[in-house]
Design a protein around this motif. Structure first.
Motif, PDB file in Angstrom:
ATOM      1  N   ASP A  39      -1.960  34.983 -48.841  1.00  0.00           N
ATOM      2  CA  ASP A  39      -0.970  34.042 -48.316  1.00  0.00           C
ATOM      3  C   ASP A  39      -0.824  34.096 -46.792  1.00  0.00           C
ATOM      4  O   ASP A  39      -0.119  33.292 -46.201  1.00  0.00           O
ATOM      5  N   TRP A  40      -1.495  35.053 -46.159  1.00  0.00           N
ATOM      6  CA  TRP A  40      -1.383  35.261 -44.714  1.00  0.00           C
ATOM      7  C   TRP A  40      -2.018  34.104 -43.960  1.00  0.00           C
ATOM      8  O   TRP A  40      -3.141  33.671 -44.253  1.00  0.00           O
ATOM      9  N   ILE A  41      -1.303  33.590 -42.960  1.00  0.00           N
ATOM     10  CA  ILE A  41      -1.806  32.517 -42.093  1.00  0.00           C
ATOM     11  C   ILE A  41      -2.101  33.141 -40.735  1.00  0.00           C
ATOM     12  O   ILE A  41      -1.187  33.639 -40.068  1.00  0.00           O
ATOM     13  N   PRO A  42      -3.381  33.140 -40.321  1.00  0.00           N
ATOM     14  CA  PRO A  42      -3.770  33.853 -39.106  1.00  0.00           C
ATOM     15  C   PRO A  42      -3.225  33.281 -37.805  1.00  0.00           C
ATOM     16  O   PRO A  42      -3.120  34.006 -36.826  1.00  0.00           O
ATOM     17  N   GLY A  43      -2.880  32.009 -37.769  1.00  0.00           N
ATOM     18  CA  GLY A  43      -2.384  31.421 -36.535  1.00  0.00           C
ATOM     19  C   GLY A  43      -2.043  29.955 -36.716  1.00  0.00           C
ATOM     20  O   GLY A  43      -2.221  29.391 -37.798  1.00  0.00           O
ATOM     21  N   ALA A  44      -1.570  29.344 -35.646  1.00  0.00           N
ATOM     22  CA  ALA A  44      -1.194  27.931 -35.674  1.00  0.00           C
ATOM     23  C   ALA A  44      -2.411  27.077 -36.030  1.00  0.00           C
ATOM     24  O   ALA A  44      -3.534  27.381 -35.621  1.00  0.00           O
ATOM     25  N   GLU A  45      -2.161  26.039 -36.812  1.00  0.00           N
ATOM     26  CA  GLU A  45      -3.214  25.100 -37.218  1.00  0.00           C
ATOM     27  C   GLU A  45      -4.319  25.771 -38.033  1.00  0.00           C
ATOM     28  O   GLU A  45      -5.457  25.301 -38.059  1.00  0.00           O
ATOM     29  N   MET A  46      -3.990  26.894 -38.688  1.00  0.00           N
ATOM     30  CA  MET A  46      -4.951  27.592 -39.538  1.00  0.00           C
ATOM     31  C   MET A  46      -4.365  27.684 -40.937  1.00  0.00           C
ATOM     32  O   MET A  46      -3.171  27.474 -41.130  1.00  0.00           O
ATOM     33  N   ASN A  47      -5.207  27.994 -41.908  1.00  0.00           N
ATOM     34  CA  ASN A  47      -4.777  28.057 -43.301  1.00  0.00           C
ATOM     35  C   ASN A  47      -5.002  29.436 -43.898  1.00  0.00           C
ATOM     36  O   ASN A  47      -5.895  30.172 -43.478  1.00  0.00           O
ATOM     37  N   SER A  48      -4.200  29.746 -44.907  1.00  0.00           N
ATOM     38  CA  SER A  48      -4.359  30.993 -45.657  1.00  0.00           C
ATOM     39  C   SER A  48      -5.571  30.887 -46.577  1.00  0.00           C
ATOM     40  O   SER A  48      -6.080  29.788 -46.845  1.00  0.00           O
ATOM     41  N   HIS A  94     -14.648  29.327 -43.091  1.00  0.00           N
ATOM     42  CA  HIS A  94     -13.247  29.567 -42.723  1.00  0.00           C
ATOM     43  C   HIS A  94     -12.690  30.777 -43.480  1.00  0.00           C
ATOM     44  O   HIS A  94     -11.964  31.589 -42.900  1.00  0.00           O
ATOM     45  N   ALA A  95     -13.023  30.876 -44.759  1.00  0.00           N
ATOM     46  CA  ALA A  95     -12.532  31.998 -45.572  1.00  0.00           C
ATOM     47  C   ALA A  95     -13.071  33.327 -45.049  1.00  0.00           C
ATOM     48  O   ALA A  95     -12.336  34.319 -44.969  1.00  0.00           O
ATOM     49  N   HIS A  96     -14.350  33.352 -44.683  1.00  0.00           N
ATOM     50  CA  HIS A  96     -14.936  34.588 -44.133  1.00  0.00           C
ATOM     51  C   HIS A  96     -14.195  35.021 -42.869  1.00  0.00           C
ATOM     52  O   HIS A  96     -13.840  36.192 -42.722  1.00  0.00           O
ATOM     53  N   ILE A  97     -13.968  34.074 -41.980  1.00  0.00           N
ATOM     54  CA  ILE A  97     -13.282  34.391 -40.719  1.00  0.00           C
ATOM     55  C   ILE A  97     -11.848  34.837 -40.988  1.00  0.00           C
ATOM     56  O   ILE A  97     -11.366  35.801 -40.379  1.00  0.00           O
ATOM     57  N   THR A  98     -11.166  34.182 -41.910  1.00  0.00           N
ATOM     58  CA  THR A  98      -9.786  34.560 -42.249  1.00  0.00           C
ATOM     59  C   THR A  98      -9.742  35.981 -42.787  1.00  0.00           C
ATOM     60  O   THR A  98      -8.871  36.773 -42.414  1.00  0.00           O
ATOM     61  N   ARG A  99     -10.692  36.328 -43.654  1.00  0.00           N
ATOM     62  CA  ARG A  99     -10.749  37.697 -44.179  1.00  0.00           C
ATOM     63  C   ARG A  99     -10.997  38.687 -43.035  1.00  0.00           C
ATOM     64  O   ARG A  99     -10.360  39.749 -42.977  1.00  0.00           O
ATOM     65  N   GLN A 100     -11.910  38.359 -42.137  1.00  0.00           N
ATOM     66  CA  GLN A 100     -12.182  39.245 -41.005  1.00  0.00           C
ATOM     67  C   GLN A 100     -10.940  39.431 -40.136  1.00  0.00           C
ATOM     68  O   GLN A 100     -10.631  40.550 -39.716  1.00  0.00           O
ATOM     69  N   LEU A 101     -10.237  38.344 -39.879  1.00  0.00           N
ATOM     70  CA  LEU A 101      -9.016  38.437 -39.073  1.00  0.00           C
ATOM     71  C   LEU A 101      -7.960  39.284 -39.784  1.00  0.00           C
ATOM     72  O   LEU A 101      -7.242  40.065 -39.153  1.00  0.00           O
TER      73      LEU A 101
END
Length: 164
Positions: free
Chosen positions: A46-55, A153-160
């Protein structure tokens, strides 16, 4: 030259090799989505990494919703009653449920592909949203493009998430 066998026996039905290859490619992308969310707590999903980004939840629910829309509503003329905006408000969906959505979505796509012929790919469809015309072939190609984009996008979100 000899005759090229364009069909491959799959699960009791004849499926054109192109559709089998397509299905295998989508399955690989969906398996990669599963690996990307494996072992994550709900907080990470459910974590949102930043503005204009998605979980991750939003990315997966949107990706499977979009795939169902393009393959069902557009290619198979099977209305999904999709609420695209709701996909971007998704939260609280577990890893197990997200994986189930991926599995169900892949099974749905395989069913659609089993009913297609190569000639069907040339059929022109009208997009309800904007009245644009696309072929069924374009629509199924768009699905792979869209899934691969959101997998990135999912890969980058997991990395972040792991580096936060």
């Amino acid at each position: 030259g000899g005759v090229v066998n364009l069909h491959k026996k799959t699960g009791g039905t004849l499926m054109h090799q192109l559709f089998k290859d397509y299905s295998d490619c989508l399955e690989k992308l969906y398996d990669d989505f599963k690996k990307t969310i494996d072992g994550l707590p709900q907080e990470a999903l459910d974590w949102i990494p930043g503005a204009e980004m998605n979980s991750l939840c939003v990315i997966l629910v949107h990706t499977t919703g979009s795939t169902r829309y393009w393959m069902g509503d557009i290619v198979a003329n099977d209305d999904s009653n999709r609420d695209r905006d709701a996909e971007f408000r998704t939260e609280g969906v577990s890893v197990a449920e997200l994986k189930r959505r991926l599995d169900n979505g892949l099974a749905y796509v395989k069913g659609v592909l089993e009913g297609l012929t190569l000639e069907d790919l040339e059929t022109v469809c009208l997009l309800p949203k904007d009245g644009r015309e696309v072929t069924k072939g374009w629509a199924i190609c768009h699905v792979l493009e869209h899934v691969a984009n959101h997998l990135g996008h999912a890969h980058i979100t997991r990395q972040l998430w792991e580096q936060r």
